[in-house]
Motif scaffolding. Structure first.
Motif, short mmCIF file in Angstrom:
data_model
loop_
_atom_site.label_atom_id
_atom_site.label_comp_id
_atom_site.label_asym_id
_atom_site.label_seq_id
_atom_site.Cartn_x
_atom_site.Cartn_y
_atom_site.Cartn_z
N ILE A 209 0.82 -1.22 -0.04
CA ILE A 209 0.11 0.12 0.14
C ILE A 209 0.79 1.23 -0.04
O ILE A 209 0.38 2.41 0.29
N ARG A 210 2.10 1.28 -0.12
CA ARG A 210 3.01 2.21 -0.25
C ARG A 210 2.68 3.10 -1.59
O ARG A 210 2.51 2.36 -2.72
N ARG A 211 2.64 4.40 -1.28
CA ARG A 211 2.25 5.35 -2.43
C ARG A 211 3.36 5.20 -3.64
O ARG A 211 4.66 5.01 -3.13
N GLY A 212 3.16 4.95 -4.58
CA GLY A 212 4.01 4.83 -5.74
C GLY A 212 4.18 3.18 -6.17
O GLY A 212 5.12 3.06 -7.05
N ASP A 213 3.83 2.26 -5.25
CA ASP A 213 3.75 0.73 -5.59
C ASP A 213 2.97 0.56 -6.78
O ASP A 213 1.85 1.07 -6.86
N VAL A 214 3.72 -0.04 -7.89
CA VAL A 214 3.28 -0.47 -9.05
C VAL A 214 3.19 -2.04 -9.38
O VAL A 214 4.28 -2.56 -9.11
N VAL A 215 2.21 -2.37 -9.85
CA VAL A 215 2.19 -3.93 -10.34
C VAL A 215 2.07 -3.93 -11.74
O VAL A 215 1.16 -3.25 -12.29
N VAL A 216 2.82 -4.71 -12.55
CA VAL A 216 2.63 -4.68 -13.90
C VAL A 216 2.48 -6.16 -14.47
O VAL A 216 3.10 -7.24 -14.03
N GLY B 150 -1.54 -6.02 -24.13
CA GLY B 150 -0.31 -5.25 -23.72
C GLY B 150 -0.22 -5.61 -22.45
O GLY B 150 -0.55 -6.34 -21.46
N ARG B 151 0.61 -4.28 -21.78
CA ARG B 151 0.99 -4.34 -20.38
C ARG B 151 -0.02 -3.40 -19.92
O ARG B 151 -0.38 -2.30 -20.22
N VAL B 152 -0.44 -4.11 -18.46
CA VAL B 152 -1.22 -3.26 -17.49
C VAL B 152 -0.52 -2.77 -16.44
O VAL B 152 0.17 -3.88 -15.79
N ALA B 153 -0.36 -1.77 -15.85
CA ALA B 153 0.18 -1.17 -14.64
C ALA B 153 -0.86 -0.65 -13.60
O ALA B 153 -1.63 0.33 -14.31
N PHE B 154 -0.90 -1.30 -12.51
CA PHE B 154 -1.90 -0.32 -11.63
C PHE B 154 -1.02 -0.35 -10.25
O PHE B 154 -0.26 -1.33 -9.85
N GLY B 155 -1.37 0.77 -9.57
CA GLY B 155 -0.77 0.98 -8.45
C GLY B 155 -1.46 2.02 -7.41
O GLY B 155 -2.51 2.60 -7.93
N ASN B 156 -0.70 2.45 -6.49
CA ASN B 156 -1.19 3.29 -5.44
C ASN B 156 -0.51 4.80 -5.74
O ASN B 156 0.43 5.04 -5.71
N GLN C 255 -5.67 8.35 -1.47
CA GLN C 255 -5.11 7.82 -2.55
C GLN C 255 -6.06 6.60 -3.31
O GLN C 255 -7.06 6.40 -2.97
N ASP C 256 -5.45 6.07 -4.36
CA ASP C 256 -6.37 5.45 -5.27
C ASP C 256 -5.64 4.27 -5.97
O ASP C 256 -4.35 4.36 -6.18
N PHE C 257 -6.18 3.13 -6.02
CA PHE C 257 -5.40 2.27 -6.85
C PHE C 257 -6.13 2.52 -8.32
O PHE C 257 -7.31 2.22 -8.54
N THR C 258 -5.17 2.74 -9.20
CA THR C 258 -5.52 3.22 -10.46
C THR C 258 -4.87 2.55 -11.52
O THR C 258 -3.68 2.04 -11.30
#
Length: 393
Positions: free
Chosen positions: A203-210, A318-324, A331-334
Motif C-alpha cells: 500500500i505504499r504510494r508509488g507501488d506499481v504492479v505490471v 499489452g502491459r497493464v500497470a496499476f498501483g497506489n 489515494q487510489d489504486f488506478t
C-alpha cells in the motif's frame, strides 16, 4: 500425584478453544462448525445452530451460517428489500437485536406461532429453541441460536453452559466478521487483484504492479445525453442495468474488472502461465459476445427511457500497470500505461466507425478469430497511426 492439575470442564475447554484457536480458522463458518462439534462431544444434544451476523455490504444486510446435525453446513445471504424486512419483523433475531434478551421457544407451544421460523422448527422435530443476542465491542448486537430435538429440550445446566460461551464466541465472530467485511468491501470497490495486494501490505504510494493481459474496455454510448435527459434515480437504475450486463460476464470468464471510468468498464484477462497460448485473448473475445447478448436481452426485457442502450467495446493485448497513486490523505489504486491509453482511444473510435467492437493489431494477431482491417488511424498520444480491426461478418 495429589498436586496433578485437574482437567478443565467442558465449558472451560470450549471457551479456551474459542479464545486461543478458533480465530485462526479461515472464516467464521469454520468457527461455528468447530463450536458445534465440541458441544456435541460434551454431551449437549444439539440438532441445529445458527449465527446471524450483520455486514457492511452493498448488496446484503446480513449473513446466516446454519449448522444441522448430519448435514452439510449452509451459508445464507439476506439482501435489502420489503420481503427481507417482513421476515425480520417475525424473526426471533429482531427480538434479540432490539430487546437484547434471550428468546426461548417450544415450537409446539401455540405462543411460538408468532415467529416465522416456527413451522420449520416443528417440521425438523425441534423441541427447544434458544436465540441469544451476541454483543460485539463495536456496540452492534448480532445473534446465535441453538436448538435440540431431544424430548423435554435442553436441561437448565446445558443452557447455562451454552450461555457461558457467548462472550468468547462473540469476540471471535466479531474478528472474523471484520476480516471478511474488510476483504469484501475492498474487492467490491477496487477489485480482486488490488485487494490481494492491499491486504498483503503493498500500500505504499508509488507501488506499481505490471502484468501482461488482454485488455477490454466497454463504454456506454450517449451516456452524457442520457444523464441530462433522465432524473438521477432513473439514470442510476439505467446505468446499473448496463453494468449488470458487463461485470458478471467478465467475472464469470475469469476476468478482472479493474476500474470504472465514468460509464466505462476496464477489465483484464491475465496472460496465462508462460504466455505460450492465447486463451486470455479468446476468453476476452468470448466475453464480448456475452456482453452484447446480455444487453440485447436487457433492451428486450425493459424499455429504456432514452431508447435501446448501445455500447462500444475495444480489445487490446499489452502491459497493464496499476498501483497506489494520490496524495498522503487520499489515494487510489488506478490503472496506467500506454496500452491502457490505446484501448481507451480505440473504444472512442467505435462510435465514429459505427462498429460495436474494434481490436488492436496486436490483439488481432493473437486471437484465434478472423478479423478484417478497417484502417489506420492517428490517435492522440501515439506517434504512428494505429491499425484497427473488426470481426469479419
Amino acid at each position: 500425584m495429589g498436586n496433578a492439575a485437574k482437567p478443565p470442564d467442558a465449558a472451560t475447554a470450549i471457551r479456551d478453544w474459542l479464545i486461543d484457536e478458533a480465530g485462526f480458522h479461515a472464516h467464521f463458518g469454520l468457527v461455528v462448525e468447530g463450536l458445534c462439534a465440541r458441544l456435541v462431544a460434551a454431551g449437549i444434544p444439539l440438532a441445529r445452530a445458527t449465527t446471524h451476523i450483520r455486514v457492511v455490504h452493498s448488496e446484503r444486510v446480513g449473513i446466516t451460517r446454519v449448522w444441522q446435525r448430519a448435514k452439510e453446513p449452509q451459508e445464507q445471504y439476506f439482501g435489502f428489500g420489503a420481503e427481507v424486512d417482513a421476515m425480520y419483523e417475525r424473526s426471533p433475531i429482531r427480538v434479540a437485536h432490539q430487546e437484547r434478551r434471550l428468546v426461548e421457544l417450544r415450537p409446539e407451544d401455540p405462543a411460538a406461532a408468532e415467529f416465522g421460523v416456527t413451522p420449520d422448527l416443528v417440521k425438523a422435530g425441534i423441541t427447544h429453541y434458544l436465540m441469544f443476542p451476541l454483543y460485539f465491542t463495536s456496540g452492534q448486537v448480532n445473534a446465535a441460536s441453538f436448538a435440540t430435538d431431544r424430548a423435554g429440550g435442553f436441561r437448565p445446566d446445558e443452557v447455562a453452559l451454552i450461555e457461558s460461551l457467548l462472550p468468547a464466541l462473540a469476540r471471535v465472530m466479531e474478528i472474523k466478521g471484520l476480516q471478511r467485511s474488510r476483504s469484501e468491501l475492498l474487492r467490491i470497490y477496487v477489485g480482486r487483484l488490488p485487494t490481494e495486494r492491499i491486504l498483503d501490505g503493498q500500500i505504499r504510494r508509488g507501488d506499481v504492479v505490471v502484468m501482461e493481459a488482454a485488455i477490454l474496455l466497454c463504454d456506454l454510448r450517449r451516456s452524457t445525453e442520457l444523464a441530462v435527459e433522465l432524473d438521477e434515480r432513473a439514470y442510476v437504475e439505467m446505468i446499473n442495468g448496463y453494468f449488470d450486463c458487463v461485470v458478471p460476464a467478465v467475472t464469470a470468464a475469469g476476468g478482472e474488472v479493474l476500474k470504472f471510468i465514468g460509464d466505462g468498464v476496464l477489465a483484464i484477462f491475465e496472460l496465462p502461465g508462460d504466455g505460450s497460448d492465447c486463451s486470455h485473448c479468446s476468453g476476452a473475445l468470448d466475453v464480448t459476445k456475452s456482453i452484447f447478448e446480455a444487453l440485447y436481452e436487457l433492451n428486450l426485457r425493459k424499455a429504456q427511457p432514452g431508447g435501446p442502450l448501445e455500447i462500444g467495446i475495444a480489445l487490446h493485448e499489452g502491459r497493464v500497470a496499476f498501483g497506489n497513486v494520490g496524495s498522503v490523505e487520499r489515494q487510489d489504486f488506478t490503472v496506467i500505461g500506454p496500452d491502457v491509453n490505446l484501448v481507451a482511444r480505440l473504444c472512442a473510435l467505435t462510435g465514429q466507425l459505427h462498429e460495436p467492437l474494434v481490436v488492436s493489431e496486436r490483439f488481432a494477431s493473437r486471437a484465434p478469430k478472423a478479423f478484417r482491417e478497417i484502417g489506420a488511424f492517428a490517435l492522440k498520444g501515439f506517434a504512428e497511426p494505429q491499425r484497427v480491426f473488426a470481426l469479419t461478418s
